[in-house]
Design a protein around this motif. Structure first.
Motif, PDB file in Angstrom:
ATOM      1  N   LEU A 145      13.044  -2.126  -1.167  1.00 57.07           N
ATOM      2  CA  LEU A 145      11.795  -2.797  -0.829  1.00 57.07           C
ATOM      3  C   LEU A 145      11.383  -2.406   0.574  1.00 57.07           C
ATOM      4  CD1 LEU A 145       9.770  -5.015  -1.789  1.00 57.07           C
ATOM      5  CD2 LEU A 145      11.231  -6.640  -0.587  1.00 57.07           C
ATOM      6  N   GLU A 149       4.170  -5.035  -0.294  1.00 56.50           N
ATOM      7  CA  GLU A 149       5.459  -4.356  -0.258  1.00 56.50           C
ATOM      8  C   GLU A 149       5.458  -3.181  -1.241  1.00 56.50           C
ATOM      9  OE1 GLU A 149       5.360  -7.642  -1.096  1.00 56.50           O
ATOM     10  OE2 GLU A 149       6.155  -8.667   0.660  1.00 56.50           O
ATOM     11  N   ASP A 208       8.420  -3.049   3.579  1.00 58.49           N
ATOM     12  CA  ASP A 208       7.287  -3.909   4.002  1.00 58.49           C
ATOM     13  C   ASP A 208       6.117  -3.062   4.416  1.00 58.49           C
ATOM     14  OD1 ASP A 208       8.567  -6.248   3.516  1.00 58.49           O
ATOM     15  OD2 ASP A 208       9.394  -6.421   5.537  1.00 58.49           O
TER      16      ASP A 208
END
Length: 182
Positions: free
Chosen positions: A180, A169, A182
């Protein structure tokens, strides 16, 4: 340039383990970067004016040093890194015998590519094939070896920090909290 007795303007201190060496890397007076090999206590100089991040990459001949600057990224291969320290025996050797400094140069074999934006924050992503950079407003993911733009993202809030988690991440710090990806 500073004279004896004057204090030089120093930037952030980076520590990285590369090619079996612990390297301490510091920006000096927005003109050059100095590297100290903590094992041998040898110094080296590089002509980098705006160092943002220092990382280690796995390369075909061993570890390589990745230097991410504000406007370009450079990769110094293991052999070039070793030769850089071999010809710089210590701080006294940084000066010519008449008191003049030798000009800092990039070692032979150094790869470089320009950045897509003016970098203020950077982070190597897990695996080492890509890295992320931000100018504060926009985020870009670039190929480590070729500098190819892989993705851009306009951030909803100003980037104040950038790091990657071991699981992959990308974490962006902002005044409003963390983002955040991915």
């Amino acid at each position: 340039m500073y004279r004896a007795g004057e204090i030089a303007s120093l930037g952030a201190l980076h520590a990285v383990r590369c090619a079996g060496r612990l390297l301490l890397v510091v920006q000096v007076e927005d003109k050059e970067v100095r590297l100290l090999d903590e094992t041998t206590h040898r110094w080296a100089r590089l002509p980098e004016s705006d160092l943002i991040e220092v990382c280690t990459l796995s390369g075909p001949a061993g570890d390589e040093l990745l230097l991410i600057g504000a406007d370009r990224t450079r990769i110094i291969p293991r052999g070039a890194l070793e030769s850089l320290f071999a010809r710089q025996p210590g701080p006294a050797s940084l000066r010519h015998r008449r008191g003049r400094r030798h000009r800092a140069r990039w070692p032979a074999g150094t790869q470089e590519h320009e950045s897509w934006l003016w970098v203020r924050h950077a982070a190597l992503l897990p695996g080492g094939d890509t890295y992320a950079v931000s100018d504060g407003i926009e985020l870009a993911v670039l190929g480590t070896r070729d500098g190819e733009l892989r993705r851009t993202i306009e951030l909803p809030s100003r980037c104040t920090a950038l790091t990657a988690a071991p699981s992959g991440e990308l974490i962006v710090g902002t005044p409003n909290g963390l983002i955040l990806f991915d």
